[in-house]
Design a protein around this motif. Structure first.
Motif, PDB file in Angstrom:
ATOM      1  N   GLY A 127       0.819  -1.206   0.000  1.00  0.00           N
ATOM      2  CA  GLY A 127       0.000   0.000   0.000  1.00  0.00           C
ATOM      3  C   GLY A 127       0.852   1.254   0.000  1.00  0.00           C
ATOM      4  N   MET A 128       0.310   2.342  -0.554  1.00  0.00           N
ATOM      5  CA  MET A 128       1.070   3.576  -0.688  1.00  0.00           C
ATOM      6  C   MET A 128       1.442   4.165   0.671  1.00  0.00           C
ATOM      7  SD  MET A 128       2.592   5.653  -2.639  1.00  0.00           S
ATOM      8  CE  MET A 128       1.966   5.202  -4.263  1.00  0.00           C
TER       9      MET A 128
ATOM     10  N   GLU B  88       5.843   5.280   4.475  1.00  0.00           N
ATOM     11  CA  GLU B  88       6.353   5.310   5.849  1.00  0.00           C
ATOM     12  C   GLU B  88       7.638   4.491   5.972  1.00  0.00           C
ATOM     13  OE1 GLU B  88       3.201   3.891   8.271  1.00  0.00           O
ATOM     14  OE2 GLU B  88       2.044   5.764   8.183  1.00  0.00           O
ATOM     15  N   LEU B  89       7.680   3.333   5.332  1.00  0.00           N
ATOM     16  CA  LEU B  89       8.876   2.494   5.398  1.00  0.00           C
ATOM     17  C   LEU B  89      10.061   3.145   4.690  1.00  0.00           C
ATOM     18  CD1 LEU B  89       7.268  -1.027   4.755  1.00  0.00           C
ATOM     19  CD2 LEU B  89       8.144  -0.134   6.917  1.00  0.00           C
ATOM     20  N   VAL B  90       9.811   3.692   3.508  1.00  0.00           N
ATOM     21  CA  VAL B  90      10.894   4.350   2.763  1.00  0.00           C
ATOM     22  C   VAL B  90      11.406   5.559   3.533  1.00  0.00           C
ATOM     23  CG1 VAL B  90      11.466   5.611   0.652  1.00  0.00           C
ATOM     24  CG2 VAL B  90      10.105   3.513   0.520  1.00  0.00           C
ATOM     25  N   GLN B  91      10.497   6.302   4.158  1.00  0.00           N
ATOM     26  CA  GLN B  91      10.913   7.467   4.940  1.00  0.00           C
ATOM     27  C   GLN B  91      11.766   7.047   6.141  1.00  0.00           C
ATOM     28  OE1 GLN B  91      10.809  10.451   4.122  1.00  0.00           O
ATOM     29  NE2 GLN B  91      11.220  11.606   6.011  1.00  0.00           N
TER      30      GLN B  91
ATOM     31  N   ALA C 193      -0.264  -4.044   5.033  1.00  0.00           N
ATOM     32  CA  ALA C 193      -1.000  -2.811   4.737  1.00  0.00           C
ATOM     33  C   ALA C 193      -2.254  -2.690   5.581  1.00  0.00           C
ATOM     34  CB  ALA C 193      -1.351  -2.763   3.250  1.00  0.00           C
ATOM     35  N   ILE C 194      -3.003  -3.778   5.690  1.00  0.00           N
ATOM     36  CA  ILE C 194      -4.252  -3.739   6.455  1.00  0.00           C
ATOM     37  C   ILE C 194      -3.964  -3.535   7.933  1.00  0.00           C
ATOM     38  CG2 ILE C 194      -6.213  -5.135   7.207  1.00  0.00           C
ATOM     39  CD1 ILE C 194      -6.301  -6.328   4.409  1.00  0.00           C
ATOM     40  N   GLY C 195      -2.993  -4.267   8.453  1.00  0.00           N
ATOM     41  CA  GLY C 195      -2.656  -4.126   9.861  1.00  0.00           C
ATOM     42  C   GLY C 195      -2.186  -2.728  10.204  1.00  0.00           C
ATOM     43  N   ALA C 196      -1.374  -2.138   9.307  1.00  0.00           N
ATOM     44  CA  ALA C 196      -0.803  -0.817   9.575  1.00  0.00           C
ATOM     45  C   ALA C 196      -1.827   0.300   9.387  1.00  0.00           C
ATOM     46  CB  ALA C 196       0.399  -0.589   8.655  1.00  0.00           C
ATOM     47  N   GLU C 197      -2.677   0.200   8.389  1.00  0.00           N
ATOM     48  CA  GLU C 197      -3.584   1.298   8.066  1.00  0.00           C
ATOM     49  C   GLU C 197      -4.880   1.279   8.870  1.00  0.00           C
ATOM     50  OE1 GLU C 197      -4.213   2.418   4.047  1.00  0.00           O
ATOM     51  OE2 GLU C 197      -2.280   1.648   3.367  1.00  0.00           O
ATOM     52  N   LEU C 198      -5.386   0.088   9.184  1.00  0.00           N
ATOM     53  CA  LEU C 198      -6.685   0.008   9.852  1.00  0.00           C
ATOM     54  C   LEU C 198      -6.580  -0.314  11.336  1.00  0.00           C
ATOM     55  CD1 LEU C 198      -8.834  -1.857   7.185  1.00  0.00           C
ATOM     56  CD2 LEU C 198      -8.513   0.593   7.513  1.00  0.00           C
TER      57      LEU C 198
END
Length: 404
Positions: free
Chosen positions: A148-149, A154-157, A366-371
């Motif tokens: 996910g974007m 966040e990881l790249v940053q 993505a789901i765990g991190a965003e929701l």
């Protein structure tokens, strides 16, 4: 022929008696016999088809999957049918798996995602400096693996900031940092799956058609039975052809009762009878299936709210767990489904199926991190015990291909 001749005489006389002209009596008698024979053959064919449909060719025979869309079914509910526990319990406890064995199976299930994500990261980090070009390629890899974007950025940053502070002196340490960041995000959304706080504990299972919802219910029931719990299944998907039959097969495999109504019945009525049955039989867990529906259909989503109200009226606090089943192979569409379902029906747990068949396993992250909704189970194979409780540490270790 003698019987036929006698029948013709009787019919001809009867037709003449009711006023049919004499010259047409014989022709009318023949037409009557023909129509009666056709009707009899049709009835026999329909009866054979009905028997064939109700008799599965085997435990693994495919069942029809046509859906009948309906907002509010008009059909009156038919009395619930109790399927007795006639089958032996599935032998899930005969094989004691060690942590090493679990890790191997999880690694096997995540092999495709590992190749797309970690394999490409290893190639990227084979040499060179940590510069903008490397970070851009890293971003592409993470997005391709369906992290996910938002999570990708966040990881790249995080990598960029560590590099700027001089904390990543070797390119190889980037992989270690990514592992830590992903692990932290999964751990932050994890929570216990508590089925002991109420009796019966009620699990309502939701999701769109085709994600493996019914199969997940069967596997979950088998797992809970193996843990010593008494389980009742409510076949609340009354719209999909043969959904109840499919659950009945799973119920026999797991050795649990299945409460079901006729096809097209009111799902709320099924929920009511299933709740009553679970209480009466002193079940530990009630698992209620619901009709697969498009997450964009508001009227169908509203029906889920109605089912929740029925359950709560019969069992205080129910449903205690609402599990949303998602197909990991759909990638970002699964994330979209999760967002809408969570907003409509208070989802508090996720099941990610078909992880073994996709390179998009990053959607779990993505789901765990965003929701922030905990992943309860993941499906990593076709066997009954391939529905695994989600362990963030084990998942990350398997994803990054770590050895036992």
């Amino acid at each position: 022929m003698e019987v036929f001749s006698q029948l013709m005489v009787v019919l001809t006389g009867a037709l003449a008696h009711i006023g049919v002209p004499q010259e047409y009596c014989q022709l009318a008698a023949l037409a009557t016999i023909y129509l009666a024979a056709t009707l009899l053959v049709t009835v026999l064919i329909l009866a054979l088809l009905r028997v064939t449909r109700k008799t599965p060719a085997g435990d693994d025979a495919p069942l029809a999957a046509a859906e009948k869309a309906a907002d509010e079914p008009d059909a009156a509910p038919i009395a619930a049918v109790d399927m007795p526990s006639t089958a032996a319990e599935p032998d899930l406890s005969s094989r004691v798996e060690t942590p090493d064995g679990l890790l191997r199976r999880m690694r096997s299930g995540l092999a495709k995602t590992n190749a797309v994500l970690v394999g490409r990261i290893d190639s990227l980090l084979g040499g060179g400096a940590i510069d903008d070009a490397l970070l851009e390629e890293l971003e592409e890899i993470l997005i391709t693996a369906d992290l996910g974007m938002k999570t990708t950025q966040e990881l790249v940053q995080a990598v960029r900031l560590r590099a700027q502070r001089g904390e990543l002196k070797e390119v190889a340490t980037v992989k270690k940092l990514l592992r830590e960041e992903i692990g932290n995000r999964l751990k932050s959304s994890a929570s216990s799956f508590d089925l002991d706080s109420a009796q019966p504990s009620v699990i309502m299972v939701v999701g769109v058609n085709g994600v493996g919802k019914t199969t997940t219910i069967g596997k979950l029931a088998a797992r809970l039975v193996a843990e010593g719990k008494k389980v009742v299944i409510g076949a609340g998907d009354t719209f999909r052809a043969a959904a109840a039959e499919q659950l009945t097969i799973w119920g026999k495999r797991a050795g649990v009762d299945v409460v079901r109504h006729g096809e097209g019945a009111d799902p709320g009525a099924v929920a009511f009878d299933a709740a009553k049955a679970a209480v009466a039989r002193k079940a530990d867990v009630l698992i209620l299936d619901t009709a697969g529906r498009l997450h964009t259909k508001v009227n169908l989503m509203e029906e889920l709210k109605k089912i929740r109200r029925v359950l709560e009226r019969e069992i205080p606090g129910a449903p205690h767990e609402t599990l949303l089943v998602l197909d990991a192979t759909t990638g970002q569409n699964a994330l979209s489904q999760a967002k809408i379902f969570a907003a409509m029906v208070e989802v508090n747990g996720l099941v990610l199926t078909k992880l073994d068949g996709t390179a998009k396993g990053g959607i779990v992250i993505a789901i765990g991190a965003e929701l922030g909704i905990p992943v309860r189970f993941v499906g990593i194979g076709e066997q009954v015990d391939d529905l695994r409780p989600f362990d963030p540490e084990l998942f990350v270790a398997a994803l990054f291909g770590e050895e036992e």
